[in-house]
Design a protein around this motif. Structure first.
Motif, PDB file in Angstrom:
ATOM      1  N   ARG A   1      44.413  30.661  36.890  1.00 25.33           N
ATOM      2  CA  ARG A   1      43.259  31.488  36.518  1.00 25.33           C
ATOM      3  C   ARG A   1      42.718  32.246  37.724  1.00 25.33           C
ATOM      4  O   ARG A   1      42.371  33.430  37.621  1.00 25.33           O
ATOM      5  CB  ARG A   1      42.147  30.610  35.935  1.00 25.33           C
ATOM      6  N   PHE A   2      42.652  31.585  38.875  1.00 28.49           N
ATOM      7  CA  PHE A   2      42.134  32.215  40.089  1.00 28.49           C
ATOM      8  C   PHE A   2      43.044  33.349  40.552  1.00 28.49           C
ATOM      9  O   PHE A   2      42.585  34.437  40.886  1.00 28.49           O
ATOM     10  CB  PHE A   2      41.977  31.166  41.193  1.00 28.49           C
TER      11      PHE A   2
ATOM     12  N   LYS B   1      45.151  35.108  38.859  1.00 22.46           N
ATOM     13  CA  LYS B   1      45.235  36.220  37.907  1.00 22.46           C
ATOM     14  C   LYS B   1      44.027  37.154  37.976  1.00 22.46           C
ATOM     15  O   LYS B   1      44.048  38.213  37.363  1.00 22.46           O
ATOM     16  CB  LYS B   1      45.395  35.690  36.485  1.00 22.46           C
ATOM     17  N   ARG B   2      42.998  36.761  38.709  1.00 19.96           N
ATOM     18  CA  ARG B   2      41.845  37.653  38.856  1.00 19.96           C
ATOM     19  C   ARG B   2      42.303  38.891  39.623  1.00 19.96           C
ATOM     20  O   ARG B   2      43.031  38.779  40.617  1.00 19.96           O
ATOM     21  CB  ARG B   2      40.713  36.953  39.595  1.00 19.96           C
ATOM     22  N   PRO B   3      41.922  40.089  39.185  1.00 17.23           N
ATOM     23  CA  PRO B   3      42.426  41.329  39.807  1.00 17.23           C
ATOM     24  C   PRO B   3      42.262  41.400  41.332  1.00 17.23           C
ATOM     25  O   PRO B   3      43.240  41.760  42.018  1.00 17.23           O
ATOM     26  CB  PRO B   3      41.630  42.432  39.100  1.00 17.23           C
ATOM     27  N   PRO B   4      41.112  41.080  41.899  1.00 15.82           N
ATOM     28  CA  PRO B   4      41.025  41.194  43.370  1.00 15.82           C
ATOM     29  C   PRO B   4      41.991  40.258  44.101  1.00 15.82           C
ATOM     30  O   PRO B   4      42.574  40.631  45.123  1.00 15.82           O
ATOM     31  CB  PRO B   4      39.576  40.801  43.685  1.00 15.82           C
ATOM     32  N   VAL B   5      42.179  39.076  43.568  1.00 17.43           N
ATOM     33  CA  VAL B   5      43.089  38.116  44.205  1.00 17.43           C
ATOM     34  C   VAL B   5      44.525  38.584  44.057  1.00 17.43           C
ATOM     35  O   VAL B   5      45.316  38.547  45.012  1.00 17.43           O
ATOM     36  CB  VAL B   5      42.900  36.704  43.613  1.00 17.43           C
ATOM     37  N   ALA B   6      44.895  39.061  42.874  1.00 14.85           N
ATOM     38  CA  ALA B   6      46.257  39.530  42.636  1.00 14.85           C
ATOM     39  C   ALA B   6      46.587  40.717  43.543  1.00 14.85           C
ATOM     40  O   ALA B   6      47.682  40.800  44.113  1.00 14.85           O
ATOM     41  CB  ALA B   6      46.432  39.907  41.170  1.00 14.85           C
TER      42      ALA B   6
END
Length: 74
Positions: free
Chosen positions: A46-47, A49-54
């Protein structure tokens, strides 16, 4: 101490035993290593897949690729 009916005492003991069994089962379920690992894995996915992390991970991947190619050419 007041005199108590033995059947009442037995019923209370049985109820307490059943409640304790439910509590132990609940604790065993929560402490199951497989469930803990699955919960951790789901949280990480879940973490990530967050846009900023990806986007950040993709940028780091590209940077590592560029550095590796440059070193290989030398």
């Amino acid at each position: 101490m007041a005199d108590r009916d033995p059947d009442t005492i037995k019923a209370e003991i049985d109820e307490a035993r059943d409640q304790l069994a439910l509590t132990v089962d609940s604790l065993a379920s929560r402490a199951n290593p497989r469930r803990l690992a699955d919960d951790l894995k789901a949280g990480v996915v879940r973490f990530v897949k967050r846009p900023p992390v990806a986007i950040t991970l993709a940028g780091v991947g590209v940077l590592v690729l560029v550095v590796t190619v440059r070193r290989a050419r030398r």
